[in-house]
Design an enzyme around this catalytic site. Structure first.
Site, PDB file in Angstrom:
ATOM      1  N   HIS A 182     -52.725  13.272  59.839  1.00 43.68           N
ATOM      2  CA  HIS A 182     -51.585  14.057  59.371  1.00 43.68           C
ATOM      3  C   HIS A 182     -51.615  15.443  60.008  1.00 43.68           C
ATOM      4  O   HIS A 182     -52.660  16.096  60.037  1.00 43.68           O
ATOM      5  CB  HIS A 182     -51.657  14.165  57.839  1.00 43.68           C
ATOM      6  CG  HIS A 182     -50.422  14.715  57.210  1.00 43.68           C
ATOM      7  ND1 HIS A 182     -49.185  14.133  57.350  1.00 43.68           N
ATOM      8  CD2 HIS A 182     -50.222  15.816  56.440  1.00 43.68           C
ATOM      9  CE1 HIS A 182     -48.289  14.836  56.685  1.00 43.68           C
ATOM     10  NE2 HIS A 182     -48.887  15.873  56.137  1.00 43.68           N
ATOM     11  N   GLN A 202     -40.700  16.365  54.617  1.00 38.15           N
ATOM     12  CA  GLN A 202     -40.833  15.180  55.470  1.00 38.15           C
ATOM     13  C   GLN A 202     -40.304  13.936  54.769  1.00 38.15           C
ATOM     14  O   GLN A 202     -40.853  13.508  53.760  1.00 38.15           O
ATOM     15  CB  GLN A 202     -42.292  14.953  55.877  1.00 38.15           C
ATOM     16  CG  GLN A 202     -42.447  13.776  56.839  1.00 38.15           C
ATOM     17  CD  GLN A 202     -43.884  13.451  57.150  1.00 38.15           C
ATOM     18  OE1 GLN A 202     -44.765  14.292  56.995  1.00 38.15           O
ATOM     19  NE2 GLN A 202     -44.131  12.233  57.586  1.00 38.15           N
ATOM     20  N   CYS A 228     -44.917  13.644  60.927  1.00 42.89           N
ATOM     21  CA  CYS A 228     -45.604  14.888  60.556  1.00 42.89           C
ATOM     22  C   CYS A 228     -45.847  15.778  61.771  1.00 42.89           C
ATOM     23  O   CYS A 228     -45.793  17.005  61.662  1.00 42.89           O
ATOM     24  CB  CYS A 228     -46.907  14.599  59.816  1.00 42.89           C
ATOM     25  SG  CYS A 228     -48.069  13.593  60.751  1.00 42.89           S
ATOM     26  N   ASP A 267     -46.693  22.008  55.085  1.00 39.62           N
ATOM     27  CA  ASP A 267     -46.947  20.564  55.133  1.00 39.62           C
ATOM     28  C   ASP A 267     -45.746  19.877  54.513  1.00 39.62           C
ATOM     29  O   ASP A 267     -45.534  19.959  53.299  1.00 39.62           O
ATOM     30  CB  ASP A 267     -48.233  20.260  54.350  1.00 39.62           C
ATOM     31  CG  ASP A 267     -48.553  18.776  54.279  1.00 39.62           C
ATOM     32  OD1 ASP A 267     -47.726  17.951  54.735  1.00 39.62           O
ATOM     33  OD2 ASP A 267     -49.621  18.429  53.753  1.00 39.62           O
TER      34      ASP A 267
END
Length: 235
Positions: A171, A92, A98, A186
């Site tokens: 998130h 990211q 996200c 993630d």
């Protein structure tokens, strides 16, 4: 949203299954698939999730969970882990993105089941398949079409659309199976986390155990967790 060092900022997506389904269809997922609310992580409630379930998206308070993220990364670096070469992971680099990246992680790693035609999802994966996660993140910054899809969907949400430069302390991350292992994806982390062997049949229970242990049980007073599943479109 995490505090990535970036000059690009997107409009955050809501934790709203119908909105995320609309976004997934805009990216090129088949209308047969979509997102559904996960009402709870005990066996009875997991059984209510439409099968086959391909992924979970978790929305959680980012700052509160920062120590866990650092601890996880340190443990993996110390022990090492296996990461399948088939795994598609994006770093990211865009603030507030996200949600977009969690949806892309869920769809891209299950594209043989859920993708349809030659939409953004198929084109982006083909274009970036041999790139590093960082390079995939940089390529995503250049993709105007996903920004347009994301903005259109965000503006159709149930809550007032935040500005792109708003600070959002929630998130999104993704849990899915790749090559017989359960991964936590993630884009704010340096790498994916391998949580061990899993199958499509045991995915819901396996992922629920990881969510309970690593997120929910260590924050018993925290109510700001939301889980959404990817599977057959029930609308």
């Amino acid at each position: 949203r995490d505090r990535v060092s970036t000059q690009s900022t997107g409009i955050p997506l809501e934790s709203n299954p119908s909105m995320l389904t609309k976004f997934a269809h805009g990216l090129g997922a088949s209308s047969q698939y979509g997102f559904s609310d996960v009402l709870g992580l005990d066996e009875e409630l997991l059984a209510m999730i439409p099968d086959p379930c391909y992924a979970f998206l978790l929305l959680y308070p980012y700052e509160k969970m920062k120590p866990l993220r650092q601890k996880q990364e340190e443990e993996v670096l110390a022990k090492g882990q296996y990461v399948s070469p088939k795994l598609f992971f994006i770093k990211q680099l865009i603030g507030n993105a996200c949600g977009t990246i969690a949806v892309l992680h869920a769809l891209a790693n299950n594209r043989s089941q859920v993708a349809e035609g030659s939409g953004f999802l198929t084109q982006y994966v083909e274009k970036t398949l041999n790139m590093t996660p960082e390079e995939r993140g940089k390529q995503l910054e250049k993709e105007d079409s996903i920004e347009a899809i994301s903005a259109e969907v965000a503006h159709s949400g149930q809550t007032e659309t935040p500005a792109a430069d708003d600070k959002v302390d929630y998130h999104f991350i993704c849990f899915t199976i790749v090559d017989g292992h359960l991964y936590e994806l993630d884009g704010a982390k340096k790498f994916p986390i391998n949580h061990g062997p899993s199958t499509l049949e045991s995915f819901k229970k396996d992922a629920a155990k990881v969510l309970q242990k690593n997120y929910i049980e260590i924050n018993p007073d925290e109510m700001r967790f939301s889980v959404i599943s990817l599977g057959p479109n029930v609308d």
